[in-house]
Motif scaffolding. Structure first.
Motif, PDB file in Angstrom:
ATOM      1  N   PRO A  30       0.782  -1.236   0.000  1.00 60.01           N
ATOM      2  CA  PRO A  30       0.000   0.000   0.000  1.00 60.01           C
ATOM      3  C   PRO A  30       0.815   1.288   0.000  1.00 60.01           C
ATOM      4  CG  PRO A  30      -0.126  -1.083   2.134  1.00 60.01           C
ATOM      5  CD  PRO A  30       0.584  -2.026   1.210  1.00 60.01           C
ATOM      6  N   MET A  31       2.130   1.192   0.202  1.00 61.62           N
ATOM      7  CA  MET A  31       2.951   2.389   0.117  1.00 61.62           C
ATOM      8  C   MET A  31       3.191   2.780  -1.348  1.00 61.62           C
ATOM      9  SD  MET A  31       4.930  -0.485   0.125  1.00 61.62           S
ATOM     10  CE  MET A  31       4.810  -0.925   1.812  1.00 61.62           C
ATOM     11  N   LEU A  32       2.805   1.892  -2.283  1.00 64.46           N
ATOM     12  CA  LEU A  32       2.953   2.140  -3.716  1.00 64.46           C
ATOM     13  C   LEU A  32       1.603   2.313  -4.376  1.00 64.46           C
ATOM     14  CD1 LEU A  32       5.567  -0.564  -4.811  1.00 64.46           C
ATOM     15  CD2 LEU A  32       5.978   1.771  -4.068  1.00 64.46           C
ATOM     16  N   THR A  33       1.561   3.163  -5.386  1.00 62.56           N
ATOM     17  CA  THR A  33       0.377   3.228  -6.225  1.00 62.56           C
ATOM     18  C   THR A  33       0.541   2.189  -7.334  1.00 62.56           C
ATOM     19  OG1 THR A  33       1.286   4.832  -7.778  1.00 62.56           O
ATOM     20  CG2 THR A  33       0.166   5.716  -5.800  1.00 62.56           C
ATOM     21  N   LEU A  34      -0.545   1.902  -8.033  1.00 54.42           N
ATOM     22  CA  LEU A  34      -0.454   0.964  -9.161  1.00 54.42           C
ATOM     23  C   LEU A  34       0.478   1.516 -10.236  1.00 54.42           C
ATOM     24  CD1 LEU A  34      -4.137  -0.297  -9.494  1.00 54.42           C
ATOM     25  CD2 LEU A  34      -2.208  -1.323  -8.256  1.00 54.42           C
ATOM     26  N   ALA A  35       0.547   2.840 -10.360  1.00 55.66           N
ATOM     27  CA  ALA A  35       1.479   3.444 -11.321  1.00 55.66           C
ATOM     28  C   ALA A  35       2.923   3.276 -10.847  1.00 55.66           C
ATOM     29  CB  ALA A  35       1.152   4.914 -11.535  1.00 55.66           C
ATOM     30  N   ASP A  36       3.192   3.489  -9.548  1.00 56.38           N
ATOM     31  CA  ASP A  36       4.548   3.300  -8.998  1.00 56.38           C
ATOM     32  C   ASP A  36       5.031   1.872  -9.226  1.00 56.38           C
ATOM     33  OD1 ASP A  36       4.823   5.877  -7.887  1.00 56.38           O
ATOM     34  OD2 ASP A  36       3.980   5.249  -5.963  1.00 56.38           O
ATOM     35  N   GLY A 102       8.702   4.607  -6.759  1.00 59.01           N
ATOM     36  CA  GLY A 102       8.252   3.369  -6.138  1.00 59.01           C
ATOM     37  C   GLY A 102       9.372   2.676  -5.389  1.00 59.01           C
ATOM     38  N   ARG A 103      10.565   2.638  -5.962  1.00 58.33           N
ATOM     39  CA  ARG A 103      11.725   2.025  -5.295  1.00 58.33           C
ATOM     40  C   ARG A 103      12.066   2.783  -4.012  1.00 58.33           C
ATOM     41  NH1 ARG A 103      14.056  -1.588  -8.823  1.00 58.33           N
ATOM     42  NH2 ARG A 103      13.186  -1.432 -10.914  1.00 58.33           N
ATOM     43  N   ARG A 104      11.984   4.112  -4.079  1.00 63.82           N
ATOM     44  CA  ARG A 104      12.262   4.929  -2.898  1.00 63.82           C
ATOM     45  C   ARG A 104      11.234   4.647  -1.801  1.00 63.82           C
ATOM     46  NH1 ARG A 104      10.470   9.133  -0.480  1.00 63.82           N
ATOM     47  NH2 ARG A 104       8.889   9.654  -2.031  1.00 63.82           N
ATOM     48  N   ARG A 105       9.961   4.558  -2.173  1.00 61.17           N
ATOM     49  CA  ARG A 105       8.907   4.306  -1.186  1.00 61.17           C
ATOM     50  C   ARG A 105       9.024   2.919  -0.562  1.00 61.17           C
ATOM     51  NH1 ARG A 105       3.408   6.908  -3.771  1.00 61.17           N
ATOM     52  NH2 ARG A 105       4.145   9.059  -3.776  1.00 61.17           N
ATOM     53  N   LEU A 106       9.414   1.932  -1.348  1.00 57.97           N
ATOM     54  CA  LEU A 106       9.632   0.595  -0.788  1.00 57.97           C
ATOM     55  C   LEU A 106      10.714   0.650   0.287  1.00 57.97           C
ATOM     56  CD1 LEU A 106       9.518  -1.657  -3.977  1.00 57.97           C
ATOM     57  CD2 LEU A 106       7.986  -1.824  -2.001  1.00 57.97           C
ATOM     58  N   ALA A 107      11.853   1.267  -0.045  1.00 55.64           N
ATOM     59  CA  ALA A 107      12.958   1.350   0.913  1.00 55.64           C
ATOM     60  C   ALA A 107      12.537   2.102   2.172  1.00 55.64           C
ATOM     61  CB  ALA A 107      14.171   2.010   0.257  1.00 55.64           C
ATOM     62  N   GLU A 108      11.783   3.191   2.015  1.00 59.10           N
ATOM     63  CA  GLU A 108      11.305   3.945   3.178  1.00 59.10           C
ATOM     64  C   GLU A 108      10.396   3.101   4.055  1.00 59.10           C
ATOM     65  OE1 GLU A 108       9.443   7.515   1.791  1.00 59.10           O
ATOM     66  OE2 GLU A 108      11.354   8.549   1.517  1.00 59.10           O
ATOM     67  N   ALA A 109       9.695   2.144   3.464  1.00 56.99           N
ATOM     68  CA  ALA A 109       8.792   1.277   4.221  1.00 56.99           C
ATOM     69  C   ALA A 109       9.514   0.060   4.791  1.00 56.99           C
ATOM     70  CB  ALA A 109       7.638   0.823   3.321  1.00 56.99           C
ATOM     71  N   GLY A 110      10.831  -0.017   4.597  1.00 59.97           N
ATOM     72  CA  GLY A 110      11.605  -1.130   5.148  1.00 59.97           C
ATOM     73  C   GLY A 110      11.605  -2.365   4.267  1.00 59.97           C
ATOM     74  N   ILE A 111      11.240  -2.218   3.000  1.00 64.39           N
ATOM     75  CA  ILE A 111      11.246  -3.325   2.050  1.00 64.39           C
ATOM     76  C   ILE A 111      12.324  -3.044   1.011  1.00 64.39           C
ATOM     77  CG2 ILE A 111       9.925  -4.576   0.295  1.00 64.39           C
ATOM     78  CD1 ILE A 111       7.386  -3.710   1.835  1.00 64.39           C
ATOM     79  N   ALA A 112      13.267  -3.961   0.862  1.00 67.61           N
ATOM     80  CA  ALA A 112      14.334  -3.762  -0.104  1.00 67.61           C
ATOM     81  C   ALA A 112      13.764  -3.829  -1.518  1.00 67.61           C
ATOM     82  CB  ALA A 112      15.433  -4.802   0.072  1.00 67.61           C
TER      83      ALA A 112
END
Length: 194
Positions: A30-36, A102-112
Motif C-alpha cells: 500500500p505504500m505504492l500506487t499501481l502506477a509506482d 516506487g523504489r524509494r517508497r519501498l525502501a522507506e517502508a523497510g522493504i528492499a
C-alpha cells in the motif's frame, strides 16, 4: 466528453482518468500506487468509455481482482460512468517497471526494492519477449557465484548495510522474499526480481 461523466454532476478534466487510476494504492504494497508499481499499463478515454489496463506482477496474482475493483470504484467516484478494467499480460510485468519513486517508497517502508537492471542483471533485454531461465534467480548468491555471475549485494533498507542473506524465498506475499541483515541483525522483506 460530458457523456462520460456520472449523473452526479461531478466534472472531471479531460485526461484525468489516468491521474485517478494512477493514484490507486496496491493492495499488497500500500505504500505504492499501481502506477509506482508499474501495474497500471494504460488508461484511455473514448467517448463515454474509460478503459484501464492492468498488467499484474504475475498472471496468477491473487490481488488482481481487488486492484480492478479499486480502479473501477475510484474512476466511478471521480465521475466516470462507463468504466472498464482489463488485464494485459503481454508484454509481461517486470520489476524494471517499478518507478524510481516506487523504489524509494519501498525502501522507506523497510522493504528492499529489486535492483533495476534489464539485461545487466538478468532481466529483459528491452522490447520483445522475456527470456526464461529455469536456473537460479538473480537473488541466488552462491549459485550465481558458482557460474561466475556474482550479483550485487542486497542493501538492507533499515541500516544500509550490505552484509545480507536470503532466509526464505517466500515472504508475506508471492512477490516478496524474506532476508536478514547481518549488520543490524534485523529481518526485512525484499521484492523479488523478475
Amino acid at each position: 466528453m460530458a457523456g462520460a461523466r456520472a449523473s452526479s454532476g461531478a466534472e472531471v478534466a479531460a485526461g484525468s482518468a489516468w491521474a485517478v487510476a494512477a493514484a490507486v494504492p496496491d493492495p499488497e504494497l500500500p505504500m505504492l500506487t499501481l502506477a509506482d508499481l508499474g501495474v497500471l499499463a494504460e488508461v484511455a478515454e473514448d467517448g463515454d468509455t474509460v478503459t484501464a489496463w492492468l498488467t499484474p506482477t504475475y498472471s496468477g496474482c491473487p490481488a488482481v481482482a481487488e486492484m480492478a475493483a479499486d480502479v473501477d470504484r475510484r474512476l466511478r467516484a471521480a465521475g466516470f460512468a462507463d468504466v472498464r478494467v482489463r488485464l494485459r499480460l503481454d508484454p509481461p510485468w517486470s520489476t524494471d517497471r517499478i518507478t524510481p519513486e516506487g523504489r524509494r517508497r519501498l525502501a522507506e517502508a523497510g522493504i528492499a526494492p529489486p535492483r533495476p537492471g534489464g539485461a545487466a542483471a538478468g532481466g529483459r533485454t528491452g522490447g520483445g519477449s522475456t527470456p526464461l531461465s529455469l536456473g537460479p534467480t538473480r537473488l541466488a548468491g552462491a549459485a550465481g557465484a558458482a557460474s561466475g555471475d556474482v550479483p550485487a549485494p542486497v542493501t538492507c533498507p533499515l541500516c544500509g548495510g550490505t552484509d545480507t542473506e536470503e532466509l526464505s524465498r517466500f515472504g508475506s506475499t508471492a512477490c516478496k522474499a524474506l532476508w536478514r541483515c547481518r549488520d543490524c541483525r534485523e529481518p526485512f522483506e525484499r521484492v523479488k526480481e523478475i
